[in-house]
Design a protein around this motif. Sequence first.
Motif, mmCIF file in Angstrom:
data_model
loop_
_atom_site.group_PDB
_atom_site.id
_atom_site.type_symbol
_atom_site.label_atom_id
_atom_site.label_comp_id
_atom_site.label_asym_id
_atom_site.label_seq_id
_atom_site.Cartn_x
_atom_site.Cartn_y
_atom_site.Cartn_z
ATOM 1 N N ILE A 1 0.835 -1.210 0.000
ATOM 2 C CA ILE A 1 0.000 0.000 0.000
ATOM 3 C C ILE A 1 0.863 1.251 0.000
ATOM 4 O O ILE A 1 0.614 2.229 -0.705
ATOM 5 N N VAL A 2 1.932 1.216 0.824
ATOM 6 C CA VAL A 2 2.828 2.382 0.898
ATOM 7 C C VAL A 2 3.513 2.613 -0.429
ATOM 8 O O VAL A 2 3.636 3.749 -0.911
ATOM 9 N N LEU A 3 3.961 1.533 -1.054
ATOM 10 C CA LEU A 3 4.646 1.672 -2.340
ATOM 11 C C LEU A 3 3.688 2.214 -3.409
ATOM 12 O O LEU A 3 4.078 3.045 -4.233
ATOM 13 N N ALA A 4 2.427 1.727 -3.342
ATOM 14 C CA ALA A 4 1.458 2.209 -4.323
ATOM 15 C C ALA A 4 1.203 3.695 -4.137
ATOM 16 O O ALA A 4 1.116 4.459 -5.092
ATOM 17 N N GLY A 5 1.066 4.138 -2.888
ATOM 18 C CA GLY A 5 0.853 5.564 -2.638
ATOM 19 C C GLY A 5 2.033 6.394 -3.086
ATOM 20 O O GLY A 5 1.889 7.464 -3.650
ATOM 21 N N CYS A 6 3.210 5.860 -2.845
ATOM 22 C CA CYS A 6 4.399 6.606 -3.270
ATOM 23 C C CYS A 6 4.487 6.705 -4.777
ATOM 24 O O CYS A 6 4.885 7.730 -5.327
ATOM 25 N N SER A 7 4.110 5.607 -5.452
ATOM 26 C CA SER A 7 4.194 5.629 -6.918
ATOM 27 C C SER A 7 3.211 6.631 -7.501
ATOM 28 O O SER A 7 3.529 7.359 -8.422
#
Length: 208
Positions: free
Chosen positions: A35-41
């Motif tokens: 989830i964090v990686l998706a938000g960062c992307s």
Amino acid sequence: MVIHPFLIKFVGSVTMVQDMMLKKKFLWALHLGIIVLAGCSKKSVVSSSGSEYKEDLASVRPRYEYTEPTFAKKTETAVAPKNNNVPRANVDKPLYVNKRLDTVLDTLAKQNKSIRYINGFRIQIYVGNVRQEADAAKSYIYQAFPDLNPYMSYSQPTYRVKVGDFMYRSDAEQYLDLVRQQYSSAVILSDRVDIKRSMMVNPASESN
């Protein structure tokens, strides 16, 4: 030293529970990381798209020249008086309809005058092969019924003598009784009769 088998099972179940808890924690951590990686992307894409882009596209854009439409005012002033003056002049006159009606009635009268024959009735008094008898029947009608006209036709070898021009069968029936006093075989037949001569027939006066 002897370990009780119940203790061994208990220890094994505890280790299994610990392993399951560790797996759940690992899965939760993995989900959070995704989830964090998706938000960062997404933020990175937004930040990359939000960067200022400057380019002059004026030379590529199409250009259109607007010209205001012009309306001809002369046609309105020229057409209006012509439509108002020509047709209404004759319609408003009361005699205009009378003239038209007179012309129609005149044409109908001429057509009616040209019609000479209509479907009517005649009395047949003689059918035979002897010419002298047919002539005698004609002369009898001339003397006894002067208002009736005899008609003789010949179709080899037969002579036919018919009398009268009756528009209505009732008029012919009144004459039939009188004619049968001399020619008992007389009959009424439908035929083409002369309109003018049918007007001259007066069965009422002959029957009296």
